[in-house]
Design an enzyme around this catalytic site. Structure first.
Site, short mmCIF file in Angstrom:
data_model
loop_
_atom_site.label_atom_id
_atom_site.label_comp_id
_atom_site.label_asym_id
_atom_site.label_seq_id
_atom_site.Cartn_x
_atom_site.Cartn_y
_atom_site.Cartn_z
N LYS A 29 -15.68 -10.47 -12.35
CA LYS A 29 -17.28 -10.01 -12.75
C LYS A 29 -17.63 -10.15 -14.15
O LYS A 29 -18.86 -10.53 -14.37
CB LYS A 29 -17.18 -8.28 -12.56
CG LYS A 29 -17.03 -8.25 -11.05
CD LYS A 29 -17.03 -6.54 -10.43
CE LYS A 29 -16.76 -6.34 -8.96
NZ LYS A 29 -16.88 -4.97 -8.70
N SER B 156 -15.89 -8.44 2.84
CA SER B 156 -17.44 -8.89 2.75
C SER B 156 -17.91 -10.02 3.65
O SER B 156 -18.81 -9.86 4.13
CB SER B 156 -17.62 -9.82 1.38
OG SER B 156 -17.58 -8.80 0.34
N ASP C 66 -23.01 -2.64 -7.66
CA ASP C 66 -22.09 -1.69 -7.30
C ASP C 66 -22.68 -0.24 -7.52
O ASP C 66 -22.38 0.72 -6.67
CB ASP C 66 -20.86 -1.75 -8.29
CG ASP C 66 -20.00 -2.94 -7.78
OD1 ASP C 66 -20.05 -3.27 -6.78
OD2 ASP C 66 -19.04 -3.45 -8.57
N ALA D 119 -15.91 -0.09 -12.88
CA ALA D 119 -16.83 0.27 -11.88
C ALA D 119 -17.73 1.72 -12.36
O ALA D 119 -18.81 1.89 -12.00
CB ALA D 119 -15.51 0.88 -10.78
N GLY E 33 -13.56 2.06 -16.58
CA GLY E 33 -13.30 0.50 -16.32
C GLY E 33 -14.68 -0.19 -15.90
O GLY E 33 -15.80 0.87 -15.93
N LYS F 229 -12.00 4.96 -24.73
CA LYS F 229 -12.60 4.04 -23.86
C LYS F 229 -13.70 4.90 -23.25
O LYS F 229 -14.97 4.52 -22.93
CB LYS F 229 -11.77 3.57 -22.66
CG LYS F 229 -11.17 2.46 -23.19
CD LYS F 229 -10.77 1.56 -21.80
CE LYS F 229 -9.35 0.95 -21.79
NZ LYS F 229 -8.96 0.76 -20.53
#
Ligand code: NDP
Length: 276
Positions: free
Chosen positions: A66, A17, A102, A131, A129, A156
Site C-alpha cells: 500500500k 477480491s 479501507d 489500517a 498501523g 506511534k
C-alpha cells in the site's frame, strides 16, 4: 476483449477480491476480467508497469504494497493523501489515480450493514498501523463523541493523533492506562492491530467493552478470534469481523472503475465465516 482489473499482494492466494469483483461484475452485467497477481517484494513499480502494458485498467492493492502504491500514483484522492497509503489504483494513459477505500469501507460496514451509528458514540481503535491510518479521517467525519487510539507502542499512537488532529478531536492512550481510566467502556471497539493474524489479542481488559457495544475485528475469516472471544466474555457485546469492510471497500473501487454501485449483502453473506 474484457477490461482487465486485478488485485496485487504478496502472498495473494488467500485474497477474496477476485470472488467479490466477479460477483459484482455478474450482478451489474459489466464485462470485466479480474485476476490476482503476486507482486515481487522489491519490484512493485516494475510489476505494475508490466501489467499496465498488458492493458490493466485498475488494481486493488493489499499487503505489503500500500505504501509502494502511494508512491506509484501521480494523483491522489483526499482519503489516500490523509492515510498516506493507497489500496486502489486507476490507470488512464499516463494518469495514475491513487485512492484508499479501507476507512470508508469500515465506516459503511459499521453504520449501514451492522446498524451502529458513529455520531455521538465513544470509539476506541486499537493499533496504529496502516489500517488505523486509513480509518481515522472517515471515522472523525462521522463526529463521534470521543475517538481514542491505543497502541502497544504508545509513541506511534501519539504520532497519529498529532498527524490527524486537523480532522477532528482524538486522543492517544496505551494499554495499561486504558484498563484503568475507562469505567463505562466504549460503544465501538475496533481491533485494527494484526494480533489476530498471530492468534493473539491486544492486552486490554474486559472493561473497555460497554454493555451492548460493537466489538469489531478488522481481520476476517478467522472465526471467533481471541479479541472477539474477550469481547464476548465481557458480556453483551455485538461481534463482527472485517469481511463487510473488505466487501465495502471493493464496492467503492468497483463504482470508481465502472460507474455502477453494486449491492454488497449477498456477497458478504456468501464469504462470511461464522464467529463461533
Ligand atoms: P500494520 O502492520 O500496519 O500494523 C499492525 C499494528 O498491530 C501495529 O499497531 C502493531 O503495534 C499492532 N500489533 C501487532 N501485533 C500485536 C499484538 N500481538 N498485540 C497488540 N498489538 C499488536 O497492519 P495493518 O494496519 O495493515 O493491518 C491491521 C489489521 O487490519 C490486520 O489484521 C489486517 O488484516 C486488517 N485489515 C483488514 C482490512 C479489511 O478490509 N477488512 C483492510 C486492511 C487491514 P506496534 O505498533 O506496537 O507494533
Amino acid at each position: 476483449m474484457s477490461d482487465l482489473y486485478g488485485v496485487i499482494g504478496n502472498p495473494i492466494g488467500q485474497s477474496k477480491s477476485p470472488i467479490i469483483h466477479r460477483a459484482f461484475a455478474e450482478q451489474t452485467g459489466q464485462d470485466i476480467e479480474y485476476r490476482a497477481f503476486e507482486g515481487k517484494l522489491e519490484n512493485f513499480a516494475a510489476d505494475v508497469d508490466a501489467l499496465r502494458a498488458r492493458g490493466l485498467r485498475g488494481l486493488n492493492v493489499t499487503a505489503p504494497f500500500k505504501l509502494d502504491a502511494f508512491r506509484y500514483a501521480n494523483r491522489l484522492q483526499e482519503g489516500a493523501r490523509l492515510a498516506g497509503a493507497v489500496n486502489c489504483l486507476t490507470f488512464d494513459g499516463d494518469d495514475i489515480l491513487g485512492a484508499n477505500f479501507d476507512g470508508v469501507g469500515l465506516v459503511r460496514d459499521i453504520q449501514v450493514n451492522l446498524g451502529f451509528p458513529i455520531k455521538g458514540r465513544r470509539i476506541l481503535i486499537l493499533g496504529a498501523g496502516g489500517a488505523t491510518r486509513g480509518a481515522l479521517a472517515p471515522l472523525l467525519e462521522q463526529q463521534p463523541d470521543e475517538l481514542v487510539v491505543a497502541n502497544r507502542t504508545f509513541a506511534k499512537a501519539m504520532k497519529l493523533v498529532e498527524e490527524f488532529s486537523g480532522c477532528g478531536e482524538l486522543a492517544a492512550t496505551d494499554y495499561p492506562l486504558l484498563g484503568r481510566e475507562r469505567g463505562a467502556g466504549y460503544d465501538i471497539v475496533l481491533n485494527a492491530t494484526s494480533s489476530t493474524l498471530f492468534g493473539e489479542a491486544p492486552q486490554i481488559g474486559p472493561n473497555v467493552f460497554a454493555k451492548g457495544c460493537l466489538a469489531y475485528d478488522l481481520s476476517y475469516g478467522k472465526g471467533l478470534c481471541p479479541f472477539l472471544r474477550l469481547a464476548r466474555e465481557s458480556g453483551g457485546a455485538h461481534l463482527a469481523d472485517g469481511v463487510g469492510m473488505l466487501v465495502e471497500q471493493a464496492a467503492e473501487a468497483f463504482e470508481l472503475w465502472r460507474g455502477q454501485r453494486p449491492q454488497t449483502r449477498a456477497i458478504i453473506d456468501k464469504i462470511t465465516t461464522p464467529l463461533i
